[in-house]
Design a protein around this motif. Sequence first.
Motif, PDB file in Angstrom:
ATOM      1  N   SER A   1      50.651  44.488  38.744  1.00 24.36           N
ATOM      2  CA  SER A   1      51.389  44.655  37.502  1.00 24.36           C
ATOM      3  C   SER A   1      52.889  44.619  37.817  1.00 24.36           C
ATOM      4  CB  SER A   1      51.005  45.968  36.827  1.00 24.36           C
ATOM      5  OG  SER A   1      51.172  47.044  37.710  1.00 24.36           O
ATOM      6  N   PRO A   2      53.720  44.274  36.835  1.00 26.22           N
ATOM      7  CA  PRO A   2      55.155  44.193  37.081  1.00 26.22           C
ATOM      8  C   PRO A   2      55.741  45.547  37.493  1.00 26.22           C
ATOM      9  CG  PRO A   2      54.609  43.485  34.829  1.00 26.22           C
ATOM     10  CD  PRO A   2      53.352  43.961  35.483  1.00 26.22           C
TER      11      PRO A   2
ATOM     12  N   ASN B   1      50.059  50.378  48.349  1.00 26.74           N
ATOM     13  CA  ASN B   1      50.320  49.266  47.453  1.00 26.74           C
ATOM     14  C   ASN B   1      49.816  47.988  48.123  1.00 26.74           C
ATOM     15  OD1 ASN B   1      52.244  48.459  49.325  1.00 26.74           O
ATOM     16  ND2 ASN B   1      53.995  49.015  48.064  1.00 26.74           N
ATOM     17  N   LEU B   2      50.063  46.839  47.532  1.00 23.54           N
ATOM     18  CA  LEU B   2      49.568  45.573  48.066  1.00 23.54           C
ATOM     19  C   LEU B   2      50.042  45.354  49.505  1.00 23.54           C
ATOM     20  CD1 LEU B   2      48.171  42.827  47.666  1.00 23.54           C
ATOM     21  CD2 LEU B   2      50.331  41.974  46.774  1.00 23.54           C
TER      22      LEU B   2
END
Length: 101
Positions: free
Chosen positions: A17-18, A64-65
């Motif tokens: 998501s942004p 996170n990613l």
Amino acid sequence: VQPSIVDLDVTAPDKMSPGSEYKFAADAGEMTLYMQLYDGRTGDLIARVIDPEVVGKNDLPMRNLVSNSNDMERTMRYWATVLNDHLGQLKTATSADSSGS
């Protein structure tokens, strides 16, 4: 060599998501290496490796990613190093056996 990753469980997946988003988890997840080694000439199965690993268990709890990807890559490098070391030992042992020592 026929490698597979099975039982992949990402604890805190990044939904892309942004904006910056972090999730908190004790580890990045789990995955199991399932690998079979075959003789190149005969096609016979020589060995089977099954190694479950908890990924990223020693890192900060923010996920996170990028952190998940880094943790997965670190685990894959660990597996590659262990396999390479064992294959090197096998090659050395085979060379010693064939030279008659």
